[in-house]
Design an enzyme around this catalytic site. Structure first.
Site, PDB file in Angstrom:
ATOM      1  CE  LYS A  40      46.829  46.713  46.723  1.00  0.00           C
ATOM      2  NZ  LYS A  40      48.005  47.325  46.072  1.00  0.00           N
ATOM      3  N   GLY A 113      51.715  46.968  40.693  1.00  0.00           N
ATOM      4  CA  GLY A 113      52.947  47.752  40.660  1.00  0.00           C
ATOM      5  C   GLY A 113      53.871  47.386  41.807  1.00  0.00           C
ATOM      6  NE  ARG A 141      51.132  51.695  38.204  1.00  0.00           N
ATOM      7  CZ  ARG A 141      50.860  51.283  39.440  1.00  0.00           C
ATOM      8  NH1 ARG A 141      50.225  50.139  39.624  1.00  0.00           N
ATOM      9  NH2 ARG A 141      51.229  52.000  40.472  1.00  0.00           N
ATOM     10  CG  ASP A 338      47.224  53.427  47.417  1.00  0.00           C
ATOM     11  OD1 ASP A 338      47.650  53.922  46.356  1.00  0.00           O
ATOM     12  OD2 ASP A 338      47.811  52.518  48.031  1.00  0.00           O
TER      13      ASP A 338
HETATM   14  C1  S3P Z   1      52.820  50.717  47.996  1.00  0.00           C
HETATM   15  C2  S3P Z   1      53.251  51.997  47.806  1.00  0.00           C
HETATM   16  C3  S3P Z   1      52.447  53.021  47.110  1.00  0.00           C
HETATM   17  C4  S3P Z   1      50.973  52.628  47.015  1.00  0.00           C
HETATM   18  C5  S3P Z   1      50.790  51.199  46.609  1.00  0.00           C
HETATM   19  C6  S3P Z   1      51.470  50.276  47.596  1.00  0.00           C
HETATM   20  C7  S3P Z   1      53.713  49.761  48.667  1.00  0.00           C
HETATM   21  O1  S3P Z   1      52.951  53.179  45.795  1.00  0.00           O
HETATM   22  O2  S3P Z   1      50.316  53.470  46.097  1.00  0.00           O
HETATM   23  O3  S3P Z   1      49.417  50.869  46.543  1.00  0.00           O
HETATM   24  O4  S3P Z   1      53.253  48.683  49.084  1.00  0.00           O
HETATM   25  O5  S3P Z   1      54.903  50.067  48.806  1.00  0.00           O
HETATM   26  P1  S3P Z   1      54.192  54.169  45.475  1.00  0.00           P
HETATM   27  O6  S3P Z   1      55.376  53.647  46.165  1.00  0.00           O
HETATM   28  O7  S3P Z   1      54.338  54.127  43.975  1.00  0.00           O
HETATM   29  O8  S3P Z   1      53.762  55.511  45.958  1.00  0.00           O
END
Ligand code: S3P
Length: 460
Positions: A40, A113, A141, A338
């Site tokens: 992802k 997010g 969030r 995660d």
């Molecule tokens: C991600 C960073 C992580 C992770 C999210 C994907 C990314 O979040 O939890 O599923 O792709 O940079 P955080 O940067 O808020 O820790």
């Protein structure tokens, strides 16, 4: 159209009704060779960098989950040409740095997010106005963690109270480069600043106290940007030279280790299992779960290690094993952030106590994952406690009772963790809504059912 997520995308991304689902013990072990959907994090970035590059980027293995399709739609709204050419095969005709156009409508980032925060970084250094929103989970969030540093480039932000979406962004006319120490371990914040720095002159510098996933740094280099990373113990300083000419580059997206986590834990817990997952990304900043499971007694064999698209990849073979409780150190959290909900499920079946330390960031994920994970376990008769930012699980030394209804709070990983619990527990486990699984792992239930010989342990 055979892929239901692509069909949903074509329908204009209107969310569907809640989909309750339950999982029970399969009649035999899980066996077979599978692949999990594309990573992802890398999929979002491939679309974004492709849109900022000059020329045509071809992506293969893109995750066609709802989160990533939101990014595809947003990059299209900003003027890039983004087209699906086949399953997982996408083409992006980029506009070049500084070349994005003002979107005509609100950008809806759905549940994602990563999409929202990285896009805020891109828009901040473009002279345009954009408004971003998301679903009820994303609108809860925190966004200040990105808007505060991004304002240093000259962009202006207005949001709802508490820095929540919807968020209006007036990008800087002539962005300044940012130097920032990220106060929370977050690859999203780091990446937002780096993406902003692409359209600012001079050097953008990000200091992180704990190393977080470095897919942005890897992909920046892959597209021809100059990035320097200085390592000092757990800390890193990343320096990007602004306004490079990003050149279109092909991207091969590895299987997502965060998605592989679910069939891996399921295979460890269901007796008589042997599963091979091909082409899983093994970037060391993502594999904290695998380290922890090995410490708990799992044998995870890596076959055919190789490098694909600048990322280490391998085939993972896992067999069912009895697990023992361990202490998971806080400094490991960024490399498995995660994976705690599904690790908690494994811990509930292990013998002894597992203490997972330093999980503060879990409170601001798609749900408050710290309390929701504890509730998942409690609903199924497992012994669990939250102590400050630590999650403590006392294992059952075998299958926990199960039989619970799990509230998933619009959180895909909670839903999948609960279903894995159902495969292992004495009594079936039900989730109130499995629809959000499509954000990261379309086809999850069908894939696990296939491993169980289509005895359909996961069903409505
Ligand atoms: C991600 C960073 C992580 C992770 C999210 C994907 C990314 O979040 O939890 O599923 O792709 O940079 P955080 O940067 O808020 O820790």
């Amino acid at each position: 159209m055979s892929n239901p997520v692509i069909a949903w995308y074509a329908r204009g991304m209107h969310s569907s009704a809640p989909r309750p689902l339950s999982a029970g013990r399969p009649s035999r072990g899980l066996t077979g060779t599978i692949q999990v959907p594309g990573d992802k994090s890398i999929s979002h970035r491939a679309l974004m960098f492709g849109a900022l590059a000059v020329g045509e980027t071809r992506i293969c293995g893109l995750l066609e989950g709802e989160d990533v399709l939101r990014t595809a739609a947003a990059m299209r709204a900003l003027g890039a040409e983004v087209t699906q050419e086949g399953p997982g095969a996408w083409r992006v005709a980029g506009r070049g740095i500084g070349g994005l156009v003002e979107p005509e409508d609100v950008l809806d980032m759905g549940n994602s997010g990563t999409a929202a925060r990285l896009l805020a970084g891109i828009v901040a250094s473009h002279d345009l106005f954009a408004v971003m929103t998301g679903d009820a989970s994303l609108r809860r969030r925190p966004m200040r963690r990105v808007t505060e540093p991004l304002a240093l480039c000259g962009a202006r932000f207005s949001s709802r109270g508490g820095g929540r979406l919807p968020l209006a962004i007036e990008g800087a006319r002539e962005a300044l480069p940012i130097e920032y120490s990220v106060p929370v371990p977050s690859a999203q914040v780091k990446s937002a600043i780096l993406l902003c720095g692409l359209n600012a002159p001079g050097l953008t510098v990000v200091h992180e106290r704990e190393a977080t996933r470095d897919h942005s740094e890897n992909m920046l280099r892959h597209f021809g940007a100059e990035v320097h990373v200085a390592v000092d113990g757990h800390a890193r300083t990343i320096t990007l030279r602004g306004q490079p000419e990003l050149r279109a580059a092909d991207v091969v997206v590895p299987g997502d280790p965060s998605s592989a986590a679910f069939p891996i834990v399921a295979a460890l817990l269901v007796p008589g299992s042997e599963v091979c997952i091909e082409g899983v990304g093994l970037n060391p900043l993502r594999t904290g779960l695998f380290t922890t499971l090995r410490e708990m007694g799992a044998v995870l064999e890596v076959r055919n290690p190789r490098t694909e698209g600048g990322e280490p990849v391998g085939d993972l073979v896992v067999r069912s094993t009895g697990l023992r409780g361990v202490e998971v150190p806080p400094e490991r959290a960024p490399s498995m952030i995660d994976e705690y909900p599904v690790l908690a499920v494994a811990a509930a079946c292990a013998s002894g106590v597992t203490r997972m330390r330093g999980l503060k960031e879990l409170r601001v994920k798609e749900s408050d994952r710290l309390s929701a994970t504890a509730a998942l376990l409690e609903a199924n008769g497992a012994r669990v406690e939250i102590d400050g930012d630590d999650l403590i699980v006392t294992g059952n030394g075998g299958p926990p009772p199960g039989g619970g209804l799990v509230v998933t709070h619009m959180d895909h990983r909670l839903a999948m963790s609960a279903l894995v619990m159902g495969l292992a527990a004495a009594k079936p486990v039900r989730v109130d809504d499995a629809a959000f699984i499509d954000t990261s792992f379309p086809g999850f239930s069908a894939l696990l059912n296939r491993l169980a010989g289509n005895g359909l342990p996961i069903s409505a």
